[in-house]
Motif scaffolding. Structure first.
Motif, mmCIF file in Angstrom:
data_model
loop_
_atom_site.group_PDB
_atom_site.id
_atom_site.type_symbol
_atom_site.label_atom_id
_atom_site.label_comp_id
_atom_site.label_asym_id
_atom_site.label_seq_id
_atom_site.Cartn_x
_atom_site.Cartn_y
_atom_site.Cartn_z
ATOM 1 N N LEU A 174 0.874 -1.278 -0.070
ATOM 2 C CA LEU A 174 -0.065 0.050 0.007
ATOM 3 C C LEU A 174 0.962 1.201 0.119
ATOM 4 C CD1 LEU A 174 -2.731 1.133 0.062
ATOM 5 C CD2 LEU A 174 -2.459 1.332 2.428
ATOM 6 N N THR A 175 0.672 2.144 -1.075
ATOM 7 C CA THR A 175 1.494 3.335 -1.315
ATOM 8 C C THR A 175 0.503 4.579 -1.042
ATOM 9 O OG1 THR A 175 3.033 2.067 -2.595
ATOM 10 C CG2 THR A 175 2.993 4.533 -2.540
ATOM 11 N N ARG A 176 1.110 5.512 -0.328
ATOM 12 C CA ARG A 176 0.348 7.003 -0.267
ATOM 13 C C ARG A 176 1.015 7.770 -1.357
ATOM 14 N NH1 ARG A 176 0.479 8.522 5.237
ATOM 15 N NH2 ARG A 176 -1.537 7.773 5.834
ATOM 16 N N TYR A 177 0.171 8.480 -2.108
ATOM 17 C CA TYR A 177 0.691 9.405 -3.046
ATOM 18 C C TYR A 177 -0.015 10.788 -2.621
ATOM 19 C CZ TYR A 177 2.111 5.319 -6.009
ATOM 20 O OH TYR A 177 2.917 3.992 -6.264
ATOM 21 N N ARG A 178 0.744 11.553 -2.866
ATOM 22 C CA ARG A 178 0.385 13.101 -2.964
ATOM 23 C C ARG A 178 0.814 13.837 -4.118
ATOM 24 N NH1 ARG A 178 1.965 12.087 2.566
ATOM 25 N NH2 ARG A 178 0.063 12.281 4.182
ATOM 26 N N LEU A 179 -0.004 14.261 -5.143
ATOM 27 C CA LEU A 179 0.099 14.463 -6.155
ATOM 28 C C LEU A 179 -0.173 15.865 -6.888
ATOM 29 C CD1 LEU A 179 -0.913 10.892 -7.591
ATOM 30 C CD2 LEU A 179 1.250 11.625 -7.287
ATOM 31 N N ARG A 180 0.458 16.314 -7.572
ATOM 32 C CA ARG A 180 0.034 17.819 -8.010
ATOM 33 C C ARG A 180 -0.858 17.892 -9.114
ATOM 34 N NH1 ARG A 180 1.162 21.497 -4.031
ATOM 35 N NH2 ARG A 180 2.913 21.464 -3.324
#
Length: 276
Positions: free
Chosen positions: A216-222
């Protein structure tokens, strides 16, 4: 949505005798099982759920094979002004004081007494280890680790798509079976493992959990960036919006039957579970 004695459980990728999730596309909405067959899939996908214990605690339970990952979604500040709680693993101080054999025997006896009302459930819970939870924190629950999510703490859960458990104790009526599984649960539980809770960070990309079946990966994306998604990934949009022609708003789930790229329509946070 599945009503529970403790609140409610919302399935986003579940197939079970009591009900089944549906997959919505631009064309229509179909049962998940039908969608999988149409895309050549013969086994279940990662199970994504929301657990919302508004009226009670979840079962204190042990799984033999299932891995679970909880990502804290909300905490009721009225009940938990200093942060939420769950029970995760055995109480190390009590284990040291009693020794492993006596710990198991005492826990089994206490749970069996609690089931018939001879003692309060809190006497069983004293054998468990409470951990603090805040919004965004991640708890990875390996097989055989005893655990219970407590009232007032909502989580998004990713898990192995199997339905097995041993109920060690319960503060609510057990509606899916006759009685508890206290002796069996105590016999198989891992009392040595002390899982840690990963505090919410601020990295752009962070692997927050690894299990034998998925990561499980958390992405914070623009905004206006592109996001590569492997086949049969299961995702949850925490905030912002992403699209692949279909737009996924905050608090929605998606599944990718083939490798694809999602467009980030505005700054977004996404949880993505990828099969190992």
């Amino acid at each position: 949505m599945v009503p529970k004695p403790w609140g409610r459980e919302v399935w986003y990728s579940g197939i079970e005798a009591r009900g089944e999730s549906r997959v919505r596309s631009a064309a229509n909405a179909v049962p998940l099982s039908q969608y999988l067959v149409a895309h050549g899939r013969t086994v279940p996908i990662i199970l994504l759920k929301a657990l919302q214990p508004a009226t009670g605690n979840l079962y204190l339970e042990v799984h033999e094979t299932k891995s679970e990952v909880y990502v804290v979604d909300a905490v009721d500040a009225g009940q938990w002004p200093d942060g939420g709680r769950m029970l995760l693993g055995a109480n190390p101080a009590k284990r040291r004081a009693l020794g492993d054999g006596r710990f198991r025997a005492a826990l089994r006896a206490m749970a069996q007494a609690a089931e018939v009302g001879s003692v309060e459930l809190c006497a069983v819970e004293e054998f468990m280890r409470p951990v603090e939870l805040r919004i965004g924190d991640v708890a990875t629950i390996a097989p055989r680790v005893p655990h219970s999510l407590l009232r007032g703490v909502d989580v998004i859960e990713f898990q192995t798509p199997v339905f097995e458990r041993k109920i060690l104790a319960s503060s609510q009526p057990v509606v899916t079976q006759d009685g508890w599984d206290s002796a069996d649960a105590v016999a198989i539980m891992d009392i040595a493992q002390q899982p840690t809770v990963l505090a919410a960070g601020n990295e752009a990309v962070e692997v927050v959990a690894t299990t034998p079946e998925f990561t499980l990966t958390r992405y914070r994306l623009r905004a206006d960036s592109m996001f590569a998604v492997p086949p049969w990934s299961v995702g949850w949009v925490v905030r912002g919006a992403v699209s692949d022609g279909e737009r996924f708003e905050p608090r929605t789930a998606f599944v990718a039957p083939a490798a694809t790229e999602l467009r980030i329509e505005c700054d977004a946070e996404v949880l993505l579970a990828v099969e190992v």
